[in-house]
Design a protein around this motif. Structure first.
Motif, PDB file in Angstrom:
ATOM      1  N   GLN A   1     -74.480 -11.777  14.581  1.00 44.58           N
ATOM      2  CA  GLN A   1     -74.958 -12.745  13.402  1.00 44.58           C
ATOM      3  C   GLN A   1     -76.410 -12.754  13.225  1.00 44.58           C
ATOM      4  O   GLN A   1     -76.745 -12.963  11.966  1.00 44.58           O
ATOM      5  N   LYS A   2     -77.069 -12.515  14.395  1.00 43.89           N
ATOM      6  CA  LYS A   2     -78.772 -12.270  14.010  1.00 43.89           C
ATOM      7  C   LYS A   2     -78.790 -10.934  13.084  1.00 43.89           C
ATOM      8  O   LYS A   2     -79.867 -11.132  12.135  1.00 43.89           O
TER       9      LYS A   2
ATOM     10  N   TRP B   1     -79.273 -17.365   6.679  1.00 47.44           N
ATOM     11  CA  TRP B   1     -78.629 -18.214   7.777  1.00 47.44           C
ATOM     12  C   TRP B   1     -77.384 -18.939   7.185  1.00 47.44           C
ATOM     13  O   TRP B   1     -76.440 -19.362   7.868  1.00 47.44           O
ATOM     14  N   ALA B   2     -77.510 -19.549   5.931  1.00 47.81           N
ATOM     15  CA  ALA B   2     -76.568 -20.258   5.292  1.00 47.81           C
ATOM     16  C   ALA B   2     -75.410 -19.464   5.290  1.00 47.81           C
ATOM     17  O   ALA B   2     -74.198 -19.739   5.435  1.00 47.81           O
ATOM     18  N   THR B   3     -75.678 -18.169   4.624  1.00 49.98           N
ATOM     19  CA  THR B   3     -74.428 -17.254   4.478  1.00 49.98           C
ATOM     20  C   THR B   3     -73.794 -17.104   5.804  1.00 49.98           C
ATOM     21  O   THR B   3     -72.681 -16.926   5.846  1.00 49.98           O
ATOM     22  N   VAL B   4     -74.446 -16.737   7.031  1.00 52.72           N
ATOM     23  CA  VAL B   4     -74.062 -16.223   8.412  1.00 52.72           C
ATOM     24  C   VAL B   4     -73.051 -17.618   8.672  1.00 52.72           C
ATOM     25  O   VAL B   4     -71.915 -17.352   9.233  1.00 52.72           O
ATOM     26  N   ASN B   5     -73.575 -18.734   8.688  1.00 53.86           N
ATOM     27  CA  ASN B   5     -72.975 -20.051   8.917  1.00 53.86           C
ATOM     28  C   ASN B   5     -71.492 -20.141   8.161  1.00 53.86           C
ATOM     29  O   ASN B   5     -70.476 -20.417   8.687  1.00 53.86           O
ATOM     30  N   LYS B   6     -71.482 -19.749   7.026  1.00 54.18           N
ATOM     31  CA  LYS B   6     -70.382 -19.954   6.242  1.00 54.18           C
ATOM     32  C   LYS B   6     -69.548 -18.794   6.315  1.00 54.18           C
ATOM     33  O   LYS B   6     -68.319 -19.104   6.450  1.00 54.18           O
ATOM     34  N   LYS B   7     -69.843 -17.522   6.691  1.00 45.56           N
ATOM     35  CA  LYS B   7     -69.118 -16.461   6.778  1.00 45.56           C
ATOM     36  C   LYS B   7     -68.448 -16.341   8.340  1.00 45.56           C
ATOM     37  O   LYS B   7     -67.101 -16.118   8.604  1.00 45.56           O
ATOM     38  N   THR B   8     -69.119 -16.885   9.254  1.00 41.67           N
ATOM     39  CA  THR B   8     -68.713 -16.967  10.798  1.00 41.67           C
ATOM     40  C   THR B   8     -68.548 -18.239  11.324  1.00 41.67           C
ATOM     41  O   THR B   8     -67.952 -18.527  12.639  1.00 41.67           O
TER      42      THR B   8
ATOM     43  N   LYS C   1     -65.035 -18.202  12.314  1.00 44.87           N
ATOM     44  CA  LYS C   1     -63.999 -19.177  11.629  1.00 44.87           C
ATOM     45  C   LYS C   1     -62.617 -18.728  11.766  1.00 44.87           C
ATOM     46  O   LYS C   1     -62.479 -17.350  11.838  1.00 44.87           O
ATOM     47  N   SER C   2     -61.733 -19.280  11.683  1.00 47.12           N
ATOM     48  CA  SER C   2     -60.345 -19.066  11.844  1.00 47.12           C
ATOM     49  C   SER C   2     -59.978 -18.756  10.355  1.00 47.12           C
ATOM     50  O   SER C   2     -59.844 -19.733   9.547  1.00 47.12           O
ATOM     51  N   SER C   3     -58.977 -17.772  10.236  1.00 48.87           N
ATOM     52  CA  SER C   3     -58.660 -17.439   8.959  1.00 48.87           C
ATOM     53  C   SER C   3     -57.121 -17.630   8.676  1.00 48.87           C
ATOM     54  O   SER C   3     -56.325 -17.500   7.681  1.00 48.87           O
ATOM     55  N   SER C   4     -56.698 -18.548   9.676  1.00 43.03           N
ATOM     56  CA  SER C   4     -55.215 -18.780   9.455  1.00 43.03           C
ATOM     57  C   SER C   4     -54.902 -19.688   8.498  1.00 43.03           C
ATOM     58  O   SER C   4     -53.905 -19.715   7.998  1.00 43.03           O
ATOM     59  N   THR C   5     -55.776 -20.447   8.083  1.00 41.76           N
ATOM     60  CA  THR C   5     -55.472 -21.549   7.114  1.00 41.76           C
ATOM     61  C   THR C   5     -55.622 -20.716   5.602  1.00 41.76           C
ATOM     62  O   THR C   5     -54.658 -21.127   4.879  1.00 41.76           O
TER      63      THR C   5
END
Length: 68
Positions: free
Chosen positions: A13-14, A39-46, A53-57
């Motif tokens: 992530q870093k 960092w905003a992009t990393v937070n959104k993606k991970t 993040k779970s991609s099950s939804t």
């Protein structure tokens, strides 16, 4: 841990945030703005420092749309 600390992020992530930050700087953004965007992009993606993040939804909603 103080607010804004990046300790709990994984090395991957870093690296991702650093890569995005460099890309934003090349596009003419200030260092502060580029870091914020990275960092905003990393937070959104991970899903942030806590994990992926779970991609099950996303899979569930996509399968509902195709079943007509």
């Amino acid at each position: 841990m103080p607010r804004g600390s990046k300790e709990s992020y994984s090395p991957k992530q870093k690296r991702m945030a650093e890569h995005i930050e460099e890309s934003e700087k090349k596009q003419g953004r200030s260092a502060k703005s580029a870091a914020r965007i990275g960092w905003a992009t990393v937070n959104k993606k991970t899903g942030g420092a806590k994990g992926k993040k779970s991609s099950s939804t996303a899979k569930k909603t996509a399968s509902k749309r195709t079943k007509h």
